[in-house]
Design an enzyme around this catalytic site. Structure first.
Site, mmCIF file in Angstrom:
data_model
loop_
_atom_site.group_PDB
_atom_site.id
_atom_site.type_symbol
_atom_site.label_atom_id
_atom_site.label_comp_id
_atom_site.label_asym_id
_atom_site.label_seq_id
_atom_site.Cartn_x
_atom_site.Cartn_y
_atom_site.Cartn_z
ATOM 1 N N TYR A 149 0.862 -1.184 0.000
ATOM 2 C CA TYR A 149 0.000 0.000 0.000
ATOM 3 C C TYR A 149 0.893 1.226 0.000
ATOM 4 O O TYR A 149 1.858 1.309 0.768
ATOM 5 C CB TYR A 149 -0.890 -0.008 1.244
ATOM 6 N N ASP A 248 9.476 2.814 -0.486
ATOM 7 C CA ASP A 248 8.474 3.488 0.342
ATOM 8 C C ASP A 248 8.702 3.098 1.800
ATOM 9 O O ASP A 248 8.437 1.967 2.207
ATOM 10 C CB ASP A 248 7.070 3.091 -0.140
ATOM 11 N N LYS A 280 4.486 9.050 8.757
ATOM 12 C CA LYS A 280 4.235 8.461 10.070
ATOM 13 C C LYS A 280 5.224 8.948 11.159
ATOM 14 O O LYS A 280 5.041 10.057 11.634
ATOM 15 C CB LYS A 280 4.151 6.938 9.938
#
Ligand SMILES: *Cc1c(COP(=O)(O)O)cnc(C)c1O
Length: 451
Positions: A149, A248, A280
């Site tokens: 994702y 990522d 994050k």
């Protein structure tokens, strides 16, 4: 606090009903709705250290940590003080500021990126990295892996086409076929599929994007063949074909290790991604994310180069202050504490499930881990999908009832923080045996239903 009925209906249920009347599904991000485990999501009113408190005054040890960001636990006093001081100086100027330079310097010092651009969400970071890769290479095709994702970027909300090396179809209504027809979706850890895609489309491939260690299908570590890691293989094949390798690290960055997942492989194997994305943890609980990489590539970005990218709140002084304070406090001791807490929770969970006779696989990438309710080794999305979701749902609710807040989905990583002390870990260990028993019962029931 909103006014609530003092009757017998729990405040979370009352709020969920109100939320559903004004927001689709009552939530602002789908996984929060508990659809995968059933029941009513708990509305939290407060968090401190390793603990969440909901609007009905129930307390939970938090194993979600805001889906990763809260590396130091909630409301860390020093982060809080830095943020309060920043707020007092004004919350957004739309000009360059000191903390954004310092945060960029901190990220450049910890990772192999030479230059960085700050944005506000992980989605923005991956979307911008892909645009930059296409602008830099002058090519259009993007490769991604099933189960990885990268935020809700149109071109990456794609499902595999009818065969390997065929272009993808939209993964959701609302994404036009034209947005995914330049995306190839391959099985994770499948080197032959990557080789076939490059053999067929090599000249057109702008970039390959992968989670550095996938955490969004549960934790699935990159495999190693003859001592050569999957990411190193990807970096090499991209280089050979003139495509950019985008790692990522929105989830793993400053979380899996001090240097993210790259600290587990690239650092030792001697390769670096062309571009990386972060989010994050680097926002310390605020909306902040980034993409960065080789200076030559980053210099293609406006205002120095032709590839356009911008953001009104990018590098926001409060968010960057929170991220900077978090990273400065994230010392080797912090990572060592989280690693050892993770070992304890992994071992105890596995032991409880084994005793209850529940098939499971525990997988980790640095301090991140997850528990799959399956007896199949998990190497990609297909094997991750063998997890027994009914058993997980029962386990989740049994833990929740005993004051432990796990991710409300079977396909997620479990996150700890430096605030998870003996008290918090003790509460987790105490809840495990009965939760494992609940999983065993649900798993037997679901098997009978299947028969
Ligand atoms: C969370 C995540 C994103 C998206 O970040 P948002 O801030 O939610 O947009 C992208 N990539 C990975 C690997 C993630 O875990």
């Amino acid at each position: 606090m909103p006014t609530l009925d003092q009757g017998s209906v729990p405040a979370s249920e009352q709020l969920f009903a109100r939320a559903k009347a004004v927001t689709p599904g009552g939530v602002n991000s789908p996984v929060r709705a508990f659809n995968a485990v059933g029941g009513t999501p708990r509305f939290m009113r407060e968090a401190k250290g390793a603990w969440l408190t909901d609007v009905d005054d129930n307390r939970y040890v938090d194993l979600v940590c805001s889906w990763g960001p809260m590396l130091l636990g909630h409301a860390h006093p020093e982060v809080q003080a830095a943020v309060q001081a920043a707020v007092a100086r004004g919350t957004s100027y739309g000009t360059p500021t000191v903390p954004e330079v310092e945060l960029a310097e901190e990220i450049v010092a910890r990772t192999p990126v030479e230059e960085i651009r700050l944005v506000s969400s992980g989605t923005e970071a991956t979307m911008s990295a892909i645009r930059l890769a296409r602008g830099f290479t002058g090519r259009d095709v993007v490769i991604k892996f099933a189960g990885c994702y990268h935020g809700h970027v149109d071109a990456l909300l794609a499902s595999a086409g009818s065969g390997l090396a065929t272009f993808a179809v939209p993964g959701t209504p609302g994404v036009p076929a034209s947005s995914t027809e330049l995306t190839l979706v391959l099985p994770y850890n499948d080197r032959a599929a990557v080789e076939a895609a490059f053999a067929e489309h090599g000249e057109r491939i702008a970039c390959l994007i992968t989670e550095a260690a996938p955490g969004n299908m549960g934790v699935v570590p990159p495999g190693s063949v003859d001592g050569r890691g999957f990411n190193g293989f990807l970096a090499e094949i991209c280089r050979r074909h003139g495509a950019l390798f985008i790692s990522d690290e929105v989830m793993t960055g400053f979380r899996a290790t001090r240097e993210g997942a790259w600290g587990l492989d690239g650092k030792h194997e001697g390769w670096t991604p062309d571009l990386m994305t972060f989010g994050k943890v680097m926002g310390g609980g605020f909306p902040a994310a980034a993409f960065g990489g080789r200076a030559e590539v980053m210099q293609t970005l406006s205002p120095v180069g032709p590839v356009y990218q911008a953001g009104t709140l990018s590098g926001n002084p409060v968010a960057t202050t929170a991220g900077l304070a978090t990273l400065r406090l994230a010392t080797d001791e912090v990572y060592a504490h989280i690693a050892s807490a993770a070992e304890t929770v992994k071992a105890a969970t596995s032991e409880a499930l084994t005793r209850a006779g529940v098939a499971h696989v525990v997988q980790a990438a640095g301090t991140m881990f997850s528990v799959f309710f399956t007896d199949t080794p998990v190497t990609d999305f297909a094997t991750a999908s063998t997890t027994d979701v009914a058993a997980y749902a029962a386990f989740f609710h049994a833990m929740l009832a005993r004051g432990v807040y796990l991710p409300p989905s079977a396909y997620e990583a479990w996150f700890l923080s430096s605030a998870h002390d003996d008290d918090a870990i003790g509460a987790i260990l105490a809840a495990l045996p009965e939760a494992a028993q609940a999983a065993a019962e649900a798993s037997n029931t679901s098997r009978e239903v299947v028969r």
